[in-house]
Design a protein around this motif. Sequence first.
Motif, PDB file in Angstrom:
ATOM      1  N   ALA A 150      23.563  31.757  31.140  1.00  0.00           N
ATOM      2  CA  ALA A 150      23.416  32.768  30.092  1.00  0.00           C
ATOM      3  C   ALA A 150      22.204  33.656  30.366  1.00  0.00           C
ATOM      4  O   ALA A 150      22.254  34.871  30.123  1.00  0.00           O
ATOM      5  CB  ALA A 150      23.282  32.091  28.731  1.00  0.00           C
ATOM      6  N   SER A 151      21.126  33.075  30.879  1.00  0.00           N
ATOM      7  CA  SER A 151      19.935  33.868  31.209  1.00  0.00           C
ATOM      8  C   SER A 151      20.227  34.864  32.327  1.00  0.00           C
ATOM      9  O   SER A 151      19.839  36.033  32.253  1.00  0.00           O
ATOM     10  CB  SER A 151      18.796  32.942  31.632  1.00  0.00           C
ATOM     11  OG  SER A 151      18.469  32.066  30.595  1.00  0.00           O
ATOM     12  N   PHE A 152      20.893  34.389  33.387  1.00  0.00           N
ATOM     13  CA  PHE A 152      21.258  35.294  34.486  1.00  0.00           C
ATOM     14  C   PHE A 152      22.225  36.370  34.013  1.00  0.00           C
ATOM     15  O   PHE A 152      22.124  37.527  34.415  1.00  0.00           O
ATOM     16  CB  PHE A 152      21.877  34.521  35.654  1.00  0.00           C
ATOM     17  CG  PHE A 152      20.872  33.862  36.534  1.00  0.00           C
ATOM     18  CD1 PHE A 152      19.934  34.610  37.242  1.00  0.00           C
ATOM     19  CD2 PHE A 152      20.843  32.487  36.667  1.00  0.00           C
ATOM     20  CE1 PHE A 152      18.998  34.009  38.058  1.00  0.00           C
ATOM     21  CE2 PHE A 152      19.912  31.869  37.483  1.00  0.00           C
ATOM     22  CZ  PHE A 152      18.985  32.625  38.177  1.00  0.00           C
ATOM     23  N   HIS A 153      23.156  35.985  33.168  1.00  0.00           N
ATOM     24  CA  HIS A 153      24.136  36.953  32.661  1.00  0.00           C
ATOM     25  C   HIS A 153      23.428  38.051  31.861  1.00  0.00           C
ATOM     26  O   HIS A 153      23.754  39.238  32.004  1.00  0.00           O
ATOM     27  CB  HIS A 153      25.176  36.236  31.808  1.00  0.00           C
ATOM     28  CG  HIS A 153      26.369  37.073  31.502  1.00  0.00           C
ATOM     29  ND1 HIS A 153      26.440  37.857  30.379  1.00  0.00           N
ATOM     30  CD2 HIS A 153      27.526  37.269  32.181  1.00  0.00           C
ATOM     31  CE1 HIS A 153      27.594  38.490  30.369  1.00  0.00           C
ATOM     32  NE2 HIS A 153      28.275  38.149  31.457  1.00  0.00           N
ATOM     33  N   LEU A 154      22.447  37.659  31.046  1.00  0.00           N
ATOM     34  CA  LEU A 154      21.701  38.640  30.269  1.00  0.00           C
ATOM     35  C   LEU A 154      20.865  39.536  31.176  1.00  0.00           C
ATOM     36  O   LEU A 154      20.748  40.736  30.919  1.00  0.00           O
ATOM     37  CB  LEU A 154      20.803  37.949  29.242  1.00  0.00           C
ATOM     38  CG  LEU A 154      19.946  38.875  28.368  1.00  0.00           C
ATOM     39  CD1 LEU A 154      20.845  39.784  27.524  1.00  0.00           C
ATOM     40  CD2 LEU A 154      19.018  38.069  27.486  1.00  0.00           C
ATOM     41  N   ALA A 155      20.319  38.986  32.252  1.00  0.00           N
ATOM     42  CA  ALA A 155      19.510  39.785  33.175  1.00  0.00           C
ATOM     43  C   ALA A 155      20.355  40.855  33.856  1.00  0.00           C
ATOM     44  O   ALA A 155      19.855  41.951  34.152  1.00  0.00           O
ATOM     45  CB  ALA A 155      18.858  38.881  34.219  1.00  0.00           C
ATOM     46  N   HIS A 156      21.625  40.553  34.102  1.00  0.00           N
ATOM     47  CA  HIS A 156      22.494  41.513  34.801  1.00  0.00           C
ATOM     48  C   HIS A 156      23.305  42.400  33.865  1.00  0.00           C
ATOM     49  O   HIS A 156      23.735  43.485  34.241  1.00  0.00           O
ATOM     50  CB  HIS A 156      23.434  40.760  35.743  1.00  0.00           C
ATOM     51  CG  HIS A 156      22.723  40.157  36.913  1.00  0.00           C
ATOM     52  ND1 HIS A 156      22.008  38.978  36.828  1.00  0.00           N
ATOM     53  CD2 HIS A 156      22.573  40.581  38.188  1.00  0.00           C
ATOM     54  CE1 HIS A 156      21.479  38.696  37.989  1.00  0.00           C
ATOM     55  NE2 HIS A 156      21.804  39.657  38.847  1.00  0.00           N
ATOM     56  N   HIS A 157      23.535  41.922  32.664  1.00  0.00           N
ATOM     57  CA  HIS A 157      24.330  42.680  31.690  1.00  0.00           C
ATOM     58  C   HIS A 157      23.568  42.721  30.368  1.00  0.00           C
ATOM     59  O   HIS A 157      23.755  41.870  29.516  1.00  0.00           O
ATOM     60  CB  HIS A 157      25.705  42.027  31.451  1.00  0.00           C
ATOM     61  CG  HIS A 157      26.478  41.779  32.691  1.00  0.00           C
ATOM     62  ND1 HIS A 157      27.041  42.791  33.417  1.00  0.00           N
ATOM     63  CD2 HIS A 157      26.772  40.637  33.349  1.00  0.00           C
ATOM     64  CE1 HIS A 157      27.663  42.282  34.467  1.00  0.00           C
ATOM     65  NE2 HIS A 157      27.506  40.962  34.448  1.00  0.00           N
TER      66      HIS A 157
END
Length: 123
Positions: free
Chosen positions: A12-19
């Motif tokens: 979820a953290s990586f997803h937020l960083a990219h989107h």
Amino acid sequence: MFALYVANLVFASFHLAHHRDIASSWYLALSLLAIIPMLRLRSYPLKVQDRVIRLEERLRLQALAPEAWHTQIYKLTEDQLIGLRFAGDDEVVELAKHALEQNLTRKQIKERIKEWRPDDWRV
């Protein structure tokens, strides 16, 4: 199970960083909210068990120590009482006295135990 929650949080953290959008933020918030109860659910039984150990050790010391020393039992910290649970009956009173006099930690108490008493009921 806990590893899956952590992996979900990382994703979820990586997803937020990219989107950077509201859905990704919401996903991260829900991931955090899912981990918090998991951590708390694990800590409650351990705290209760520590309280039971504290009570058991005080009762054991009252049964084994001379009556003149009974007032000293309540000066032992929870950490010291938990360390004393592994000491055999023949050495627990002397170790408790040393723990009070020298302000020993749980680890220091365990290092001084000569005859170990197993604690097979620990969660």
